[in-house]
Design an enzyme around this catalytic site. Structure first.
Site, PDB file in Angstrom:
ATOM      1  N   ALA A   6      37.624  51.783  35.854  1.00  0.00           N
ATOM      2  CA  ALA A   6      37.699  50.366  35.509  1.00  0.00           C
ATOM      3  C   ALA A   6      36.895  50.127  34.241  1.00  0.00           C
ATOM      4  O   ALA A   6      35.690  50.352  34.208  1.00  0.00           O
ATOM      5  CB  ALA A   6      37.146  49.526  36.657  1.00  0.00           C
ATOM      6  N   SER A   8      35.698  47.335  31.830  1.00  0.00           N
ATOM      7  CA  SER A   8      35.561  45.889  31.677  1.00  0.00           C
ATOM      8  C   SER A   8      35.496  45.462  30.226  1.00  0.00           C
ATOM      9  O   SER A   8      35.717  44.298  29.899  1.00  0.00           O
ATOM     10  CB  SER A   8      34.289  45.412  32.392  1.00  0.00           C
ATOM     11  OG  SER A   8      33.137  45.905  31.723  1.00  0.00           O
ATOM     12  N   GLY A  10      32.630  46.369  28.619  1.00  0.00           N
ATOM     13  CA  GLY A  10      31.192  46.424  28.412  1.00  0.00           C
ATOM     14  C   GLY A  10      30.693  47.850  28.305  1.00  0.00           C
ATOM     15  O   GLY A  10      31.435  48.824  28.501  1.00  0.00           O
ATOM     16  N   CYS A 101      34.330  39.293  44.502  1.00  0.00           N
ATOM     17  CA  CYS A 101      35.111  39.982  43.479  1.00  0.00           C
ATOM     18  C   CYS A 101      35.040  41.488  43.677  1.00  0.00           C
ATOM     19  O   CYS A 101      36.046  42.192  43.575  1.00  0.00           O
ATOM     20  CB  CYS A 101      34.607  39.600  42.089  1.00  0.00           C
ATOM     21  SG  CYS A 101      35.613  40.268  40.736  1.00  0.00           S
ATOM     22  N   GLY A 125      31.271  50.871  36.485  1.00  0.00           N
ATOM     23  CA  GLY A 125      29.959  50.892  35.847  1.00  0.00           C
ATOM     24  C   GLY A 125      28.872  50.247  36.668  1.00  0.00           C
ATOM     25  O   GLY A 125      27.833  49.857  36.121  1.00  0.00           O
ATOM     26  N   CYS A 206      31.940  34.180  35.931  1.00  0.00           N
ATOM     27  CA  CYS A 206      32.871  34.443  34.833  1.00  0.00           C
ATOM     28  C   CYS A 206      33.961  33.391  34.712  1.00  0.00           C
ATOM     29  O   CYS A 206      34.473  33.147  33.622  1.00  0.00           O
ATOM     30  CB  CYS A 206      33.484  35.831  34.985  1.00  0.00           C
ATOM     31  SG  CYS A 206      34.552  36.037  36.432  1.00  0.00           S
TER      32      CYS A 206
END
EC number: 2.8.1.13
Length: 373
Positions: A6, A8, A10, A101, A125, A206
């Site tokens: 995954a 993101s 970042g 989430c 992460g 978010c």
């Protein structure tokens, strides 16, 4: 293993994917598009769902030399996270959307699609340590699975991951679990030539782009005039919706007069049925026990006295970055409930919060999770 990483956008997810590649896994990167607002940009978004984030994720994948895809999970996110957030506030509880989430999108939805496509595990992460399962090269194996705090306690995210459960975690990889610090992760990203090495962290909720949670709730749930009352029912002021208040809140109460003793008042309770917000002195915020349901067991309970099961001399944490409080914990696996008798008072406990139990030889292992009633 075939690993779905995954990304993101970042630095954490980029370095995690890089480490998964270093470990010899067949890695494919995927960015989860969670927002329905395709025009969201970083200047107007404080979270992790901007257009720039998707571009940064793609750039990182190119540097790592792995395939990259964008998956539209906005419908799942809206249904499983945003709708739940509003429903919980409407019911007078204080939810943690990051917990939901992680449970319902970043693991459930991502893993569901990944397994259907033949992947063995997902890598993220998150800062937490896993042993057994995919972390030991045995995806799906629950026999020695354990979730523990990250080496960097300041970044530890085991609290929000506990709800994912043993089955989901057995298919997860957290390559940053042993990272000594966020600074070290940024330095590693710099050394790898990843463009997100100095990218600021996302923060706040978010899907509340401007950070005004109360405003978001009022726009979504409507204005509902109600009363601010004392514990004995005396009217002290008015408000525009009980859902805009959190247990322990002191500022922004809109009180018309101070307490007789001059001490500040705090939100003690919200009452959805009557649209009342109860305010009172700080000492009423302290609790010595936690009752929770929706039990998720990550370790086997131990025998206690009176034929009960649970753990003695462990700790309970009720906020993502809160202090863990020493406690004795009793669980009822059949009923799916948990009760923690605290060794010291816990302030501002609110229904809807996630209660995570830590124990083990070093006190770092996640034993169970449940939702505060």
């Amino acid at each position: 293993m075939r690993v779905l990483a995954a990304l993101s956008g970042g630095v954490d997810s980029a370095v995690a994917a890089a480490r998964a590649c270093d470990a010899g896994h067949d890695v494919v990167g995927v960015h989860m598009a969670l927002t329905r607002n395709r025009a969201a940009t970083r200047s107007g978004s404080r979270g992790c769902c901007s257009i720039e984030d998707a571009a940064d994720a793609r750039w990182a994948a190119e540097i790592l030399g792995i395939p990259f895809y964008v998956w539209d999970l906005s419908e799942e996110f809206e249904d499983r996270v945003v709708a739940d957030f509003l429903s919980e506030y409407r019911a007078g509880r204080t939810p943690n959307p990051c917990v939901r989430c992680n449970e319902r999108v970043k693991f459930d939805a991502l893993l569901e699609r990944g397994l259907a496509m033949g992947f063995d595990a997902v890598a993220t992460g998150h800062y937490a340590r896993l042993s057994g399962g995919a972390a030991a090269g045995r995806p799906g194996d629950l026999s020695e699975l354990a979730l523990s705090r990250a080496a960097d306690r300041a970044k530890d995210q085991s609290y929000v991951l506990a709800v994912s459960g043993r089955t989901g975690l057995s298919r997860a990889l957290f390559p940053l679990g042993d990272a000594p610090s966020k600074a070290a992760v940024r330095a590693e990203a710099q050394a790898r030539g990843l463009p997100v090495a100095d990218k600021p962290d996302s923060y706040d909720i978010c899907f509340v782009a401007d950070g005004d949670t109360r405003g978001f709730l009022q726009r979504s749930l409507g204005v509902q005039q109600g009363a601010l009352v004392s514990p004995d029912g005396e009217a002290l002021g008015s408000h525009e919706g009980y859902f805009g208040f959190t247990v322990g809140q002191r500022r922004g109460l809109g009180l018309t007069r101070p307490a007789p003793d001059g001490r500040p008042r705090y939100v003690i309770e919200t009452r959805p049925a009557t649209n009342e917000v109860v305010v009172g002195p700080e000492e009423l915020l302290t609790r010595r026990a936690v009752d929770a349901d929706g039990l998720v067991l990550l370790a086997s309970p131990e025998p206690l006295d009176d034929d009960r099961e649970g753990w003695a001399d462990v700790s309970v944490q009720v906020r993502a970055h809160g202090r863990a409080v020493p406690a004795d914990v009793v669980v009822d696996a059949q009923a799916g409930t948990l009760r923690a008798e605290l060794h010291e008072g816990l302030r501002a406990l609110a229904a809807g919060q996630s209660a995570v139990v830590y124990g083990g030889a070093d006190g770092e292992r996640v034993l169970a999770q449940a939702t505060v009633r």
